[in-house]
Scaffold this motif. Sequence first.
Motif, short mmCIF file in Angstrom:
data_model
loop_
_atom_site.label_atom_id
_atom_site.label_comp_id
_atom_site.label_asym_id
_atom_site.label_seq_id
_atom_site.Cartn_x
_atom_site.Cartn_y
_atom_site.Cartn_z
N MET A 278 0.77 -1.12 0.13
CA MET A 278 -0.02 0.23 -0.04
C MET A 278 0.94 1.23 -0.09
O MET A 278 2.06 1.14 0.48
N GLU B 211 6.04 2.66 -0.34
CA GLU B 211 5.25 1.46 -0.53
C GLU B 211 5.37 0.95 0.88
O GLU B 211 6.62 0.87 1.44
N GLU C 19 1.05 -3.73 4.26
CA GLU C 19 -0.31 -3.51 4.74
C GLU C 19 -0.59 -3.87 6.26
O GLU C 19 0.08 -4.81 6.71
N ARG D 66 -9.71 1.56 5.75
CA ARG D 66 -9.29 1.83 4.17
C ARG D 66 -9.64 3.57 4.42
O ARG D 66 -10.76 3.83 4.16
N ARG E 166 -10.39 7.00 3.07
CA ARG E 166 -10.72 7.80 1.70
C ARG E 166 -10.45 9.30 1.86
O ARG E 166 -10.39 9.95 1.01
N GLU F 264 -3.04 4.66 2.71
CA GLU F 264 -4.15 3.80 2.17
C GLU F 264 -4.84 3.27 3.18
O GLU F 264 -6.05 3.11 3.15
N LEU G 135 -3.44 11.91 -2.16
CA LEU G 135 -2.70 11.76 -1.02
C LEU G 135 -1.25 11.71 -1.40
O LEU G 135 -0.48 12.50 -0.67
N THR G 136 -1.03 11.38 -2.74
CA THR G 136 0.35 11.54 -3.19
C THR G 136 1.06 12.83 -3.23
O THR G 136 1.96 13.06 -3.71
N VAL H 165 -7.83 9.54 -1.00
CA VAL H 165 -7.45 8.16 -1.39
C VAL H 165 -8.48 7.36 -1.97
O VAL H 165 -9.57 7.25 -1.64
N GLY H 166 -8.01 6.80 -3.30
CA GLY H 166 -8.90 6.03 -3.97
C GLY H 166 -10.06 6.74 -4.75
O GLY H 166 -10.24 7.88 -4.54
#
Length: 309
Positions: free
Chosen positions: A1, A19, A22, A33, A35, A104, A284-285, A307-308
């Motif tokens: 993640m 990275e 998890e 998770r 968001r 994430e 997020l990035t 995120v996502g």
Amino acid sequence: MLGVIAAALGGPEVLQVTELPEPQAGSGQVVVRVRAVCVHPADVAATTGEIPRGPDKPPFLPGWDIAGEVAAVGPDTADFRVGDRVAGMIPWYQTRGAPGGYAELVAVDAGWLVPLPDELDFVPAATVPLNAQTAHQGLALVSRAMLPPGSSILVTGASGGVGGFVTQLAAQGGYRVLAQACDGDEQWVRDLGAHEVIARSADLAAVGPVAAVFDAVPIGLAAAAAAENRGVVVATRPTPALVPSRGVRQDMQLIHLDRELLADLVGQVAAGRLRTRVAATMPLTEAADAHRRVLAGGLRGKLVLTVGA
């Protein structure tokens, strides 16, 4: 993640997208998770090493306030099921970034979370926990002074996250609210319930005397000068001591997680009884750029990392 770590102490440039393994839910925990995660000045201060009780050393994850969905449930965890919508506050003053919300997925104690009503989206929900609890708990310090009904309270930084919640809660609590607003934010602050809006450039010593000052910026002595003798001043960070002869009580509000209170505040925002404001969302990035925007100032509302989907 993916996660965003502070690889060293310093400015936004120390934030690195990386990275990470998890997380697994331990006893009494769930994996969320994420968001949405709010970007607070406290996150910026953490990366520069300016936050009290911060991490001993990098790397660490910033991030206090999260909203998302339960992805996994650990043993002895009965409060939530996979798929539940949740919002919560990671007590960063305890975790010191292990965990933090810039990721994430994050494993958190179930007691840090509350159910998220369907009426409230993830992004605004992520702006509530730290700011609204700080406002409510700080006003509780004011109420210890047993002020008469209708007493005046000056709120600095009423355009901001904490100050905006203070303005609303104080007005609802029967105070006469004098709210200091940034240029262009006067109508927003009036709509929050302020009885009088004061310009950011105003001499606050000439505004008073008021029974109480909630110094959400904080400004320090210039704001405290508005307090009447034997009044009360609550600030969100340490400020210089006042002249003892005036008898003004000084308190500092340090956040502590109160799950029952948090559930109530999230519910009030979901029901429209309290308002919050989002300036912008960013992936997020792009956390480093988000920190640069916070440092630059001038935001009308909170920045939220998403995120996502």
